[in-house]
Design a protein around this motif. Structure first.
Motif, PDB file in Angstrom:
ATOM      1  N   ASP A  22       0.850  -1.037  -0.065  1.00 43.37           N
ATOM      2  CA  ASP A  22      -0.086   0.059   0.095  1.00 43.37           C
ATOM      3  C   ASP A  22       0.876   1.157  -0.190  1.00 43.37           C
ATOM      4  O   ASP A  22       0.475   2.275  -0.440  1.00 43.37           O
ATOM      5  CB  ASP A  22      -0.974  -0.126   1.205  1.00 43.37           C
ATOM      6  CG  ASP A  22      -2.078  -0.430   1.098  1.00 43.37           C
ATOM      7  OD1 ASP A  22      -2.393  -0.821  -0.032  1.00 43.37           O
ATOM      8  OD2 ASP A  22      -3.123  -0.681   1.977  1.00 43.37           O
ATOM      9  N   VAL A  23       1.718   1.181   0.920  1.00 43.73           N
ATOM     10  CA  VAL A  23       2.932   2.522   0.938  1.00 43.73           C
ATOM     11  C   VAL A  23       3.614   2.541  -0.455  1.00 43.73           C
ATOM     12  O   VAL A  23       3.510   3.877  -1.074  1.00 43.73           O
ATOM     13  CB  VAL A  23       3.889   2.158   1.992  1.00 43.73           C
ATOM     14  CG1 VAL A  23       4.860   3.351   1.833  1.00 43.73           C
ATOM     15  CG2 VAL A  23       3.530   1.860   3.488  1.00 43.73           C
ATOM     16  N   VAL A  24       3.932   1.522  -1.182  1.00 46.49           N
ATOM     17  CA  VAL A  24       4.379   1.626  -2.334  1.00 46.49           C
ATOM     18  C   VAL A  24       3.530   2.187  -3.478  1.00 46.49           C
ATOM     19  O   VAL A  24       3.719   3.131  -4.146  1.00 46.49           O
ATOM     20  CB  VAL A  24       4.784   0.468  -2.800  1.00 46.49           C
ATOM     21  CG1 VAL A  24       5.567   0.507  -4.314  1.00 46.49           C
ATOM     22  CG2 VAL A  24       6.177  -0.007  -1.889  1.00 46.49           C
ATOM     23  N   SER A  25       2.147   1.619  -3.593  1.00 47.61           N
ATOM     24  CA  SER A  25       1.181   2.061  -4.195  1.00 47.61           C
ATOM     25  C   SER A  25       1.012   3.728  -3.918  1.00 47.61           C
ATOM     26  O   SER A  25       0.628   4.520  -5.052  1.00 47.61           O
ATOM     27  CB  SER A  25       0.050   1.290  -3.924  1.00 47.61           C
ATOM     28  OG  SER A  25      -1.163   1.925  -4.693  1.00 47.61           O
ATOM     29  N   LYS A  29       1.338   6.726  -6.832  1.00 47.10           N
ATOM     30  CA  LYS A  29       0.230   7.823  -6.914  1.00 47.10           C
ATOM     31  C   LYS A  29       0.464   9.367  -6.604  1.00 47.10           C
ATOM     32  O   LYS A  29      -0.305  10.086  -7.210  1.00 47.10           O
ATOM     33  CB  LYS A  29      -1.192   7.412  -6.141  1.00 47.10           C
ATOM     34  CG  LYS A  29      -1.700   6.341  -6.516  1.00 47.10           C
ATOM     35  CD  LYS A  29      -3.144   5.889  -5.594  1.00 47.10           C
ATOM     36  CE  LYS A  29      -3.497   4.507  -6.147  1.00 47.10           C
ATOM     37  NZ  LYS A  29      -4.308   3.864  -4.952  1.00 47.10           N
ATOM     38  N   ASN A  30       1.597   9.484  -6.007  1.00 51.01           N
ATOM     39  CA  ASN A  30       2.153  10.666  -5.649  1.00 51.01           C
ATOM     40  C   ASN A  30       3.242  10.921  -6.789  1.00 51.01           C
ATOM     41  O   ASN A  30       4.151  12.105  -6.385  1.00 51.01           O
ATOM     42  CB  ASN A  30       2.459  10.989  -4.324  1.00 51.01           C
ATOM     43  CG  ASN A  30       1.262  11.143  -3.442  1.00 51.01           C
ATOM     44  OD1 ASN A  30       0.865  12.283  -3.161  1.00 51.01           O
ATOM     45  ND2 ASN A  30       0.718  10.022  -3.034  1.00 51.01           N
ATOM     46  N   ILE A  54       3.689  -3.399  -8.561  1.00 47.52           N
ATOM     47  CA  ILE A  54       3.190  -1.895  -8.156  1.00 47.52           C
ATOM     48  C   ILE A  54       4.155  -0.864  -8.062  1.00 47.52           C
ATOM     49  O   ILE A  54       3.762   0.220  -8.200  1.00 47.52           O
ATOM     50  CB  ILE A  54       2.881  -2.178  -6.704  1.00 47.52           C
ATOM     51  CG1 ILE A  54       1.522  -3.347  -6.478  1.00 47.52           C
ATOM     52  CG2 ILE A  54       2.170  -1.020  -5.847  1.00 47.52           C
ATOM     53  CD1 ILE A  54       0.858  -3.594  -5.640  1.00 47.52           C
ATOM     54  N   SER A  55       5.373  -1.000  -7.852  1.00 48.06           N
ATOM     55  CA  SER A  55       6.521  -0.027  -8.105  1.00 48.06           C
ATOM     56  C   SER A  55       6.813   0.285  -9.418  1.00 48.06           C
ATOM     57  O   SER A  55       7.348   1.263 -10.069  1.00 48.06           O
ATOM     58  CB  SER A  55       7.975  -0.606  -7.441  1.00 48.06           C
ATOM     59  OG  SER A  55       8.457  -1.445  -8.145  1.00 48.06           O
ATOM     60  N   ILE A 171       2.692   6.946   6.797  1.00 53.83           N
ATOM     61  CA  ILE A 171       4.163   6.568   6.352  1.00 53.83           C
ATOM     62  C   ILE A 171       4.253   7.601   5.016  1.00 53.83           C
ATOM     63  O   ILE A 171       5.174   8.311   4.954  1.00 53.83           O
ATOM     64  CB  ILE A 171       4.141   5.231   5.835  1.00 53.83           C
ATOM     65  CG1 ILE A 171       4.360   4.421   7.234  1.00 53.83           C
ATOM     66  CG2 ILE A 171       5.726   4.941   5.290  1.00 53.83           C
ATOM     67  CD1 ILE A 171       4.137   2.824   6.990  1.00 53.83           C
ATOM     68  N   LEU A 172       3.261   7.447   4.187  1.00 54.25           N
ATOM     69  CA  LEU A 172       3.227   8.247   2.946  1.00 54.25           C
ATOM     70  C   LEU A 172       3.419   9.851   3.356  1.00 54.25           C
ATOM     71  O   LEU A 172       4.616  10.694   2.697  1.00 54.25           O
ATOM     72  CB  LEU A 172       2.053   8.125   2.111  1.00 54.25           C
ATOM     73  CG  LEU A 172       1.597   9.268   0.836  1.00 54.25           C
ATOM     74  CD1 LEU A 172       2.526   8.595  -0.091  1.00 54.25           C
ATOM     75  CD2 LEU A 172       0.351   9.360   0.666  1.00 54.25           C
TER      76      LEU A 172
END
Ligand SMILES: Cc1cc2nc3c(=O)[nH]c(=O)nc-3n(C[C@H](O)[C@H](O)[C@H](O)COP(=O)(O)O)c2cc1C
Length: 396
Positions: A22-25, A29-30, A54-55, A171-172
């Motif tokens: 999720d963090v990588v996703s 997205k940013n 995902i990355s 974390i994001l």
């Protein structure tokens, strides 16, 4: 074209590995370029191909694998990182880095990087509280490594306590804050108020307004990213609390005033984006008002004028207000600026479509104490916040 920022994400072998996806996703997205390094243990939990997809980059796992480019992997990854994130961070990786061990690709790359390294630990409570782990964390903190506090709750092993991986969105935000170039509010205390206030009529009814808090939350987030210590005094909203910002929840005008007065003296910048009720019910009914055959009249009386009070008590603070107007917008805003002894006022026309209350965009004119008018085109509330600080810091 501006190059995207790069975050190298080190993924270690904890049960929370799946949350790192999720963090990588979220980082992707940013528009962040994400390079993932997985430890051997991490690949026991999730196959590298998932992080790869995902990355949208190859995942590095092995220091001695057949090179896919001429570069030495651990050195090139160490150099490319604007920020280095380890999530989840096991007790093992923390211990290794704290003690100078570089025996795999991740620990060696961390040793070689000059980028800011952020650890997001996740482990069983007893492991986390183990004095050896705590000593390793303290040592790394003293050397400039950053640590996020783990969340508390029910852990995967069934125990209750501290040790959960922080929320992916937190974390994001921590990483995005670190990536933000402008740190021109470092050392400043910024107070932001946001959202509506309520005035209670009886135990089940209140009067409030349409403010969602979006504008104030965007300002608080911008101030945080620019390095300020931020206090957000928030009326009831559905907005997610920004990570790294102290939030004090209030309901009424009086509560908002009490909190802000306690914090006002040593504030550098105070931005009143809250839509504070001007009137309150003259009498509060302790019992629910029963429905009758006749119409009901509720008498409203003037409530505190917080902005005026702050203007009167102002010493060195920069005081910023908002004027949500439906007619004579600039004229009314100018009047408010002078009457309340403000330094800046943001005037917005609430009759415009797709801006103002509840929307993600806003169209404002920033009026300065010296009478300068800066009209901004329609933009996101975050961009409005960015422009506001540029004006306050006299950068535009
Ligand atoms: C099912 C399972 C779950 C684990 N969860 C964690 C964890 O959440 N945190 C942790 O520090 N270690 C955890 N471990 C232990 C680590 O995998 C072990 O310490 C390993 O050596 C870590 O290697 P690494 O840091 O190189 O990834 C777990 C092990 C297993 C088998």
């Amino acid at each position: 074209m501006k190059k995207n920022k790069c975050v190298v994400v080190g993924v270690t072998g904890g049960i929370a590995v799946y949350k790192a996806l999720d963090v990588v996703s979220l980082l992707r997205k940013n528009n962040v370029d994400v390079r993932v390094i997985m430890t051997k243990s991490a690949t026991e939990f999730i196959a590298p191909v998932t992080f790869q997809a995902i990355s949208q980059n190859l995942v590095a796992t092995d220091m001695f694998s057949e090179p896919k480019a001429w570069e030495i992997q651990h050195i090139s990854l160490a150099k490319i990182a604007d920020v280095f994130l380890v999530a989840p961070a096991t007790a093992n990786i923390i211990g290794k880095v704290a003690n100078g061990i570089a025996d795999d690709l991740l620990s060696t790359t961390i040793m070689a990087t000059k980028a800011k390294v952020i650890f997001a630990p996740a482990m069983n409570t007893n492991m986390y509280n183990n004095p050896i782990v705590q000593e390793n964390i303290s040592k790394l903190k003293s050397l400039g490594y950053e640590f996020m506090d783990p969340d508390s709750g029910r852990l995967a092993c069934g125990d209750e306590g501290s040790g959960k991986l922080p929320q992916p969105n937190d974390i994001l935000q921590k990483v995005m804050c670190e990536l933000y170039d402008k740190k021109d509010l470092m050392g400043k205390k910024v107070i932001v108020t946001a959202g509506p206030t309520r005035t209670d009529v009886d135990p089940v009814r209140f009067i409030s307004n349409r403010s969602t808090g979006k504008m104030g939350y965007a300002i608080a987030t911008e101030a945080r990213d620019r390095g300020a210590k931020v206090l957000l005094i928030s009326g009831p909203t559905n907005e997610e609390k920004p990570y790294g910002v102290e939030v004090i929840d209030v309901i009424t005008n009086q509560e908002m005033l009490d909190v802000i007065l306690k914090e006002y003296d040593d504030a550098d910048i105070v931005i009143k984006a809250a839509a504070v009720a001007d009137y309150k019910a003259k009498e509060y009914s302790c019992q629910k008002i029963k429905k009758g055959d006749k119409d009901l009249e509720i008498e409203l009386i003037r409530d505190n004028d917080i902005l005026m009070t702050l203007g009167q008590k102002k010493k060195n603070q920069i005081l910023v207000g908002f004027a949500a107007e439906s007619q004579n917008v600039i004229e009314n805003a100018n009047g408010k600026l002078k009457k309340k002894n403000l330094d800046y006022i943001l005037a917005n026309d609430i009759t415009l479509k797709d801006t103002g209350f509840a929307s993600t965009d806003n169209k404002v004119t920033i009026i300065t104490r010296r009478g300068q008018e800066i009209s901004l085109h329609k933009m996101s509330k975050r961009e409005v916040a960015r422009n506001l600080f540029e004006v306050i810091l006299e950068k535009r």
